[in-house]
Design a protein around this motif. Sequence first.
Motif, PDB file in Angstrom:
ATOM      1  N   GLN A  29       8.812   0.341  -0.893  1.00 23.82           N
ATOM      2  CA  GLN A  29       8.614   1.349  -1.933  1.00 23.82           C
ATOM      3  C   GLN A  29       7.184   1.877  -1.916  1.00 23.82           C
ATOM      4  O   GLN A  29       6.944   3.057  -2.141  1.00 23.82           O
ATOM      5  CB  GLN A  29       8.934   0.757  -3.303  1.00 23.82           C
ATOM      6  N   THR A  30       6.260   0.978  -1.649  1.00 21.07           N
ATOM      7  CA  THR A  30       4.866   1.407  -1.611  1.00 21.07           C
ATOM      8  C   THR A  30       4.615   2.392  -0.477  1.00 21.07           C
ATOM      9  O   THR A  30       3.884   3.367  -0.626  1.00 21.07           O
ATOM     10  CB  THR A  30       3.950   0.184  -1.459  1.00 21.07           C
ATOM     11  N   SER A  32       6.865   4.354   0.730  1.00 20.20           N
ATOM     12  CA  SER A  32       7.481   5.590   0.272  1.00 20.20           C
ATOM     13  C   SER A  32       6.541   6.346  -0.654  1.00 20.20           C
ATOM     14  O   SER A  32       6.362   7.562  -0.531  1.00 20.20           O
ATOM     15  CB  SER A  32       8.791   5.276  -0.458  1.00 20.20           C
ATOM     16  N   ASN A  33       5.935   5.618  -1.569  1.00 17.86           N
ATOM     17  CA  ASN A  33       4.992   6.253  -2.485  1.00 17.86           C
ATOM     18  C   ASN A  33       3.785   6.833  -1.747  1.00 17.86           C
ATOM     19  O   ASN A  33       3.281   7.885  -2.119  1.00 17.86           O
ATOM     20  CB  ASN A  33       4.514   5.262  -3.542  1.00 17.86           C
ATOM     21  N   ASN A  36       5.176  10.139  -0.669  1.00 13.49           N
ATOM     22  CA  ASN A  36       5.652  11.104  -1.651  1.00 13.49           C
ATOM     23  C   ASN A  36       4.781  11.236  -2.897  1.00 13.49           C
ATOM     24  O   ASN A  36       4.759  12.283  -3.527  1.00 13.49           O
ATOM     25  CB  ASN A  36       7.078  10.755  -2.073  1.00 13.49           C
ATOM     26  N   SER A  37       4.122  10.168  -3.274  1.00 13.86           N
ATOM     27  CA  SER A  37       3.254  10.239  -4.463  1.00 13.86           C
ATOM     28  C   SER A  37       1.989   9.437  -4.209  1.00 13.86           C
ATOM     29  O   SER A  37       1.797   8.369  -4.792  1.00 13.86           O
ATOM     30  CB  SER A  37       3.971   9.682  -5.698  1.00 13.86           C
ATOM     31  N   LEU A  40      -0.270   7.522  -6.747  1.00 12.64           N
ATOM     32  CA  LEU A  40       0.129   6.303  -7.447  1.00 12.64           C
ATOM     33  C   LEU A  40      -0.531   5.072  -6.836  1.00 12.64           C
ATOM     34  O   LEU A  40      -0.594   4.023  -7.470  1.00 12.64           O
ATOM     35  CB  LEU A  40       1.650   6.124  -7.389  1.00 12.64           C
TER      36      LEU A  40
END
Lengths: 352, 352
Positions: A29-30, A32-33, A36-37, A40
Motif C-alpha cells: 500500500q505504501t 501504491s501511495n 498515487n498520493s 501521504l
Amino acid sequence: MPRSSNSSSAKGGPVTLAMVARRAGVSSQTVSNAINSPDLLRPETLERVRRVIDEMGYRPSRAAQTLRTRSSKLIGYGIQSAAFSYPVLDRFLHAVSQAAEEAGYRILLFACPPGGPTLDGYEELLDQHEVDGFVLSGTERGDPRQAWLTKRGVPFVGFGRMWSGRPIGDWVDVDGASGTDAAVEHLVALGHRKIAFLGWERGSSSAGDDRAEGWQRAMRRHGLPTRGRRGQSSVNDSDVARAAVKPLLDGGATAVVAASDMLALGCYQTLRERGQTPGRDVAVIGFDDSPTAELLFPALSSIAQPLEAIGRECVRLLLARMAAPDAPPERILLEPSLVVRDSATASPAGGG
Amino acid sequence: MPRSSNSSSAKGGPVTLAMVARRAGVSSQTVSNAINSPDLLRPETLERVRRVIDEMGYRPSRAAQTLRTRSSKLIGYGIQSAAFSYPVLDRFLHAVSQAAEEAGYRILLFACPPGGPTLDGYEELLDQHEVDGFVLSGTERGDPRQAWLTKRGVPFVGFGRMWSGRPIGDWVDVDGASGTDAAVEHLVALGHRKIAFLGWERGSSSAGDDRAEGWQRAMRRHGLPTRGRRGQSSVNDSDVARAAVKPLLDGGATAVVAASDMLALGCYQTLRERGQTPGRDVAVIGFDDSPTAELLFPALSSIAQPLEAIGRECVRLLLARMAAPDAPPERILLEPSLVVRDSATASPAGGG
DNA sequence: TCTCAGCGTTGGATCGTTCAAAAGACATTA
DNA sequence: TAATGTCTTTTGAACGATCCAACGCTGAGA
C-alpha cells in the motif's frame, strides 16, 4: 542508475507492487501511495521507495488498475470507413493521441461500419469497460450517438458542432464561417467583387452550411450580391462538383471560395477544361489545407484548421466532463487561418 | 427476447459472471466455460446459461480478463507526427481495425514523437501490459524497433519490408517494383520510349528504391535506356521535387513514373510552369492512389495499394506470430494495381 | 489525567475473470 | 458391492492493483 526494464521476457516475469514493497521494506500500500498520493508519505520513505521503483523498473499493470478503479484510461474513437475520406485525419489522430497521453490516456480505435456509425460498436466498448469516454467526429444531423451517449451518462466530446435539434454535449469546432469570411475579405482586398461559393447541398452538411454562412455574411457586409453565386455539389462526387462550378463561372465569377479542398480541385478541373488557369483567371480558395494543397499548380490557398489545438481541447473537455458529469456543457470554437498561396494572389482579370 | 444492456449507468452496476451464475443456478466457472469452452458443458446446461447471458446482456469485463490471462487483446500502433504525411493512413487504419476486430482485437494508438519513432513509447506500453503486439509502419533502414522487439520476444508485424541488415520479423508489403513495372508496360504499349522515373534519393527510402527497381527492370526488358532518366528528389520537399523533374523533361522524356502522388504533383507543377499540359504533352503516373488523384486535372493515373488486404494480412501474421513465437518468419508481398486515368492515356506527342 | 485528532503506515477485502484440481454423477465392469 | 472410468460441475486460489478501516504513537486541548 541501473534502470532495468519491467520486461516480462526477462526471467521472473513482471515486477509487481509486492516485489517493490518487499525490496523497499514497506507494505505494498505504501508503494501504491508513493505513486498515487506521494504527499501521504514521509519524505525519506518516499525517497527510498522511489529509488527502488526506479531500480526495478516497476510500472503498474494497467489491467489491475482498470479492474480496481473501474477506469481504463482509454478514449474510444470510431474510425469511419474510407468512403468519406478525410484528408487530415492523420494529423487529427496524432494530435488527439498526443494530448491524451499527456493526461495519461490513450486512444482506442474501432472500425465504424460504412454507411454511418451505428451504436453497436459504442455499446460493446462500454459494456466491456474498455473505454472511459469517446471522441466523436463527423457528427451530422440525425446522428443518434450524442443522444444515446447522453442518456447513458457516458462522457463524450464531439469534434464538430452537434446540432441535433437542441444542442447537447460538449464539442470543439472550427469556426468555418469565420474562415470563409476571412477568405472573402482577402479576395475583396485584392479587388474581387464577383465572389462565388462552392459548397454542398443546403442542409446536407452542417459544417458546409456554416462555411456558406461566413461567405454570405461577408458578401453582405461589403454590399455584394450573392444571388446566383452559390453552387451546390453533392458530397463526394467529383463529377457533380465540376458541374456545379460551371454556372458560377458562366455568371462571371472572378473568385471561388470552396467548402473543401476537394471542391476546390473540382474548380481547378473545370477551369482547365475551359482553357483557363486557376489563380490567374479565377482565384480559388479551398478549405482544410490538406497536404496536397501546396503541391498543386498553382498552389492552392486554403483555410487551415488548428488541428493540434482541436486535439488538445477535445481531450481537455472530455476529461472535464469525466470529472464533473453534471457541469454545464462547454463549447469551444476555434479560429481557422487563411493560408494564402498562388491561387489567390491576383486581382481580377477584367477589373472585377 | 428482452436483451437489456450491461450498462453501468443502469442501477446496480455492471452484470458480472457471478450474477449470471446465480440466476442460471450454476457456478461462475460454468458460465465462464459456457463462453470459452462450450464443449465442456452438457448441451442443456449450455442452452440455459446462454439464455441467461443473453437475457441479462452480460459481457465479460476486459480488464478482468486481461489481468487473469495476461493478454489485453490490444494491438499497438504508433502514429507518426504529421511531418511525413501519409495520404492513405485513414484507409490503412480502418482496414487494420476492422481486421483486428474480426479476431477479437483492437488497435491502441499512441503518438510517436516527431523525428522518427523512439523505443520509449513501445517500452512503456509493454511494461504496463497494455498491448499484446505491435503493427509497425514506416520502417526504414536503421530503424531500431525490429531488432529491439525481436530481442524482447514481442510479437510484431511490419507494414513495409524490414531491411535492417539481415531480414528479421514478419512483414506485409506491396510489391512496388511490380507496380512501376506495370506502369512502364502500360506506357510502352502506348508507344512511349523515353520513360523517366522520379524518385527519392537513392538509399534514403527502401520503398523508393524498390519502386525505382521495377521501372529499371521493365525498361531494360524492353531494351530502353535508363541513363539520365532517373530523377532524385528529397523526401517531403516540393521545391526539390520540381527541380528534379527538369533534367528529365530536358532530356526529352515523354512520360514520367513517380514514386508517389506527391512527386507526380511536382511533375504537374513543372509542366504547367513550362506551359505544358500533363497527360497530353507528357504522361504521368503516380503511386499511392491518394484521394486527390482522381480529382486532379487531368486525373492522375496512379498505382493503388490493396489496403484492405494489407490490413487483413498484417493482423493475420501478427496473430500467427503470437500463437507460435518460434515459427519461421512469414513475408507477404501483395500486388498493387495500376489505375489508369487521363494523365496516362495519350501516345507520345512527337512519336516517342 | 483523559480524550481525540493527526501522523505515516499496514493488513485485509475487493474488483471480475480464468486456471488447476477436486468433487460429484453416472454407467460399466469385476 | 465395490472398484473403475468418463463426463460434468464446483471449489479455491490466483492475477495485481486500490479502497477502507484500522494500527500505535504523539502532542494539543479539556
